[in-house]
Write a protein that holds these residues in place. Structure first.
Motif, short mmCIF file in Angstrom:
data_model
loop_
_atom_site.label_atom_id
_atom_site.label_comp_id
_atom_site.label_asym_id
_atom_site.label_seq_id
_atom_site.Cartn_x
_atom_site.Cartn_y
_atom_site.Cartn_z
N LYS A 1 6.14 12.71 -16.85
CA LYS A 1 5.49 11.46 -16.29
C LYS A 1 5.85 10.22 -17.13
CE LYS A 1 0.62 10.03 -15.46
NZ LYS A 1 -0.85 10.40 -15.20
N SER A 2 5.88 10.51 -18.54
CA SER A 2 6.25 9.37 -19.55
C SER A 2 7.67 8.64 -18.96
CB SER A 2 6.34 9.93 -20.81
OG SER A 2 7.50 10.64 -20.96
N LEU A 3 8.38 9.42 -18.48
CA LEU A 3 9.55 8.90 -18.01
C LEU A 3 9.49 8.12 -16.69
CD1 LEU A 3 12.80 8.48 -18.38
CD2 LEU A 3 12.98 10.57 -16.92
N ARG A 4 8.58 8.56 -15.79
CA ARG A 4 8.45 7.64 -14.51
C ARG A 4 7.62 6.48 -14.86
NH1 ARG A 4 5.85 12.69 -12.74
NH2 ARG A 4 3.72 12.00 -12.54
N VAL A 5 6.76 6.47 -15.96
CA VAL A 5 5.98 5.32 -16.37
C VAL A 5 7.05 4.18 -16.92
CG1 VAL A 5 4.41 3.94 -18.07
CG2 VAL A 5 3.95 6.26 -16.61
N ASN B 1 16.51 1.22 -15.65
CA ASN B 1 15.44 0.78 -14.61
C ASN B 1 15.47 1.45 -13.34
OD1 ASN B 1 17.87 -0.08 -13.60
ND2 ASN B 1 17.22 -2.32 -13.36
N GLY B 2 15.99 2.78 -13.42
CA GLY B 2 15.94 3.45 -12.09
C GLY B 2 17.16 4.88 -12.24
N PHE B 3 17.61 5.36 -11.39
CA PHE B 3 18.68 6.23 -11.11
C PHE B 3 19.45 6.22 -10.10
CE2 PHE B 3 15.57 8.17 -14.00
CZ PHE B 3 16.01 8.79 -15.19
N LEU B 4 20.98 6.22 -10.26
CA LEU B 4 21.75 6.29 -9.05
C LEU B 4 22.48 7.75 -8.89
CD1 LEU B 4 23.92 2.95 -9.91
CD2 LEU B 4 22.22 3.56 -8.10
N VAL B 5 22.46 8.20 -7.62
CA VAL B 5 23.21 9.40 -7.59
C VAL B 5 24.33 9.30 -6.54
CG1 VAL B 5 20.81 10.66 -8.11
CG2 VAL B 5 21.46 10.00 -5.89
N ASN C 1 0.84 -1.15 0.05
CA ASN C 1 -0.11 -0.30 0.12
C ASN C 1 0.94 1.23 0.00
OD1 ASN C 1 -2.54 -1.48 0.04
ND2 ASN C 1 -2.88 -1.17 1.96
N PHE C 2 1.96 1.18 0.70
CA PHE C 2 2.81 2.31 0.88
C PHE C 2 3.54 2.60 -0.54
CE2 PHE C 2 7.29 3.77 1.27
CZ PHE C 2 7.09 4.99 1.73
N TYR C 3 3.94 1.58 -1.03
CA TYR C 3 4.58 1.78 -2.36
C TYR C 3 3.69 2.32 -3.50
CZ TYR C 3 8.73 -0.58 -0.65
OH TYR C 3 9.99 -0.94 0.12
N SER C 4 2.23 1.52 -3.44
CA SER C 4 1.47 1.92 -4.34
C SER C 4 1.10 3.31 -4.46
CB SER C 4 0.18 1.19 -4.31
OG SER C 4 -0.61 1.16 -3.20
N ASN C 5 1.37 4.21 -3.49
CA ASN C 5 0.85 5.56 -3.17
C ASN C 5 1.98 6.63 -3.72
OD1 ASN C 5 -1.91 5.69 -2.10
ND2 ASN C 5 -1.05 4.86 -0.27
N LEU C 6 2.98 5.94 -4.12
CA LEU C 6 4.18 7.02 -4.40
C LEU C 6 4.35 6.74 -5.99
CD1 LEU C 6 7.03 5.34 -2.14
CD2 LEU C 6 5.43 7.13 -1.62
N ASP C 7 4.88 8.07 -6.33
CA ASP C 7 5.01 8.46 -7.90
C ASP C 7 6.57 8.43 -8.08
OD1 ASP C 7 2.51 9.33 -9.13
OD2 ASP C 7 2.63 10.45 -7.21
N ILE C 8 7.50 8.24 -6.88
CA ILE C 8 8.91 8.27 -6.79
C ILE C 8 9.34 7.55 -5.70
CG2 ILE C 8 11.06 9.24 -7.05
CD1 ILE C 8 9.70 11.50 -8.69
N PHE C 9 10.27 6.63 -5.66
CA PHE C 9 10.65 6.01 -4.41
C PHE C 9 12.18 6.47 -4.34
CE2 PHE C 9 13.08 2.86 -2.27
CZ PHE C 9 12.57 2.95 -0.90
N CYS C 10 12.78 7.01 -3.19
CA CYS C 10 13.96 7.03 -2.93
C CYS C 10 14.78 6.48 -1.78
CB CYS C 10 14.20 8.77 -2.70
SG CYS C 10 13.78 9.74 -3.89
#
Length: 351
Positions: free
Chosen positions: A315-319, A292-296, A244-253
């Motif tokens: 948004k297209s990049l997020r998808v 498949n994600g970003f490293l910083v 549920n937590f992850y499904s509410n997110l648009d970005i995870f850090c």
């Protein structure tokens, strides 16, 4: 199957990757047809997780849970280990999730010890040399042990896995304001101050967002104080349902300063959530930055903020990132993969 009885031994009590992986390793071994006894502290967070796993009828007949108290652990350390000797007397091998236990077991019983290297702490390398096989959760830890003196045939890469691949990948966050999240134990190495400071940079730049941190720990109050001027950020405490937590997110850090694996990364990716992580040993194995994600960089809130902005504005990049992350987890980080690694090396050891 001649060799089919194994013990899994841990002294870990806290919530986190190790406690989660006790259950995952149990399921991986049981799925191969092995009988498994899990030996762990009574107060371990993993104990309840194992009870839930054992409620599955397919698991029950192959699984036994044995708990011990702190006095029994002290007895082992003092060499008074009759209770542990009894617990290990009818198994063919022992998987150990604490390096310091390896020589203790070797001293009390003639039994193959297969160690799980979760932490990558160099101070523990000396204990791993006494193990018959060492399963390390990232490439650097595997190679580090070889350089330290462990035979290369005994040093095995064995990444963590998620227990269940979620079916639902649709986001529940229906608002127009994107949600950014992080989760974990609130300790210094998890880098949550950098996460908060990155959010402050977003606010200064006029970027609209909401944010959540799930978890608890020794830095909880200090982090809340740091975020007192960020009403956009909510502290959720420990969450029972992480999906549920992850499904509410648009970005995870994942802003960690040190991260041997990154279980929360593959959990978020399995929910098609785009991820940003610092460039630590574990995440570096999981994420191909820009694919498949970003490293910083570690300890760099500004770079973290700029990467957040890149995703927030597209948004297209997020998808795309979310979809590719999900595909990567499905191919590489499910229990079946873990089972195959364990089976191959167990079979080779006993052949």
């Amino acid at each position: 199957m001649k060799y089919k009885r194994f013990a899994i031994l841990s002294t870990d009590t806290k919530a986190g990757g190790i406690s989660t992986m006790l259950g995952v390793h149990t399921v991986a071994l049981v799925s191969l047809g092995y009988n498994v006894s899990v030996i762990l502290p009574k107060m371990s967070v993993a104990s309840k997780n194992l009870d839930y796993i054992a409620s599955d009828e397919k698991i029950q007949k192959y699984f036994t849970k044995i708990t011990f108290d702190k006095w029994q652990l002290y007895a082992v350390k003092l060499g008074l280990s009759k209770w542990l000797l009894r617990s290990l007397s009818n198994v063919d091998g022992c998987f150990v999730h604490n390096a310091r236990l390896i020589p203790l077991i070797k001293n009390i019983i003639s039994l193959p010890v297969f160690a799980i290297n979760h932490t990558g702490k160099e101070s523990q390398n000396i204990y791993f040399l006494k193990a018959d096989l060492v399963f390390s959760i990232n490439k650097n830890m595997k190679n580090q042990l070889i350089k330290f003196g462990l035979e290369s045939s005994k040093s095995i890469l064995c990444p963590n896995a998620i227990l269940n691949l979620p079916n639902a990948t649709l986001k529940k966050n229906k608002t127009q304001i994107p949600m950014i999240g992080a989760i974990g134990r609130m300790v210094e190495k998890k880098g949550f101050f950098d996460f908060i400071n990155a959010l402050k940079i977003l606010k200064l730049k006029g970027i609209e967002f909401k944010a959540q941190i799930a978890g608890d720990g020794e830095q909880f109050n200090k982090l809340k104080q740091c975020a007192k001027d960020l009403p956009e950020l909510k502290f959720l405490g420990w969450v029972k349902n992480k999906e549920n937590f992850y499904s509410n997110l648009d970005i995870f850090c994942q802003p960690s300063l040190f991260e041997p694996f990154g279980l929360t990364l593959i959990e978020a990716m399995s929910m098609s959530c785009p991820v940003i992580s610092t460039n630590c040993d574990g995440p570096r194995d999981i994420i191909s930055s820009g694919k498949n994600g970003f490293l910083v960089s570690k300890g760099d809130p500004e770079e973290l903020a700029l990467t957040m902005i890149k995703l927030l504005k597209d948004k297209s990049l997020r998808v795309k990132m979310g979809s590719q992350g999900r595909d990567y987890v499905e191919k590489n980080y499910i229990v079946k993969n873990l089972s195959q690694i364990l089976q191959r090396h167990i079979s080779n050891y006993y052949s």
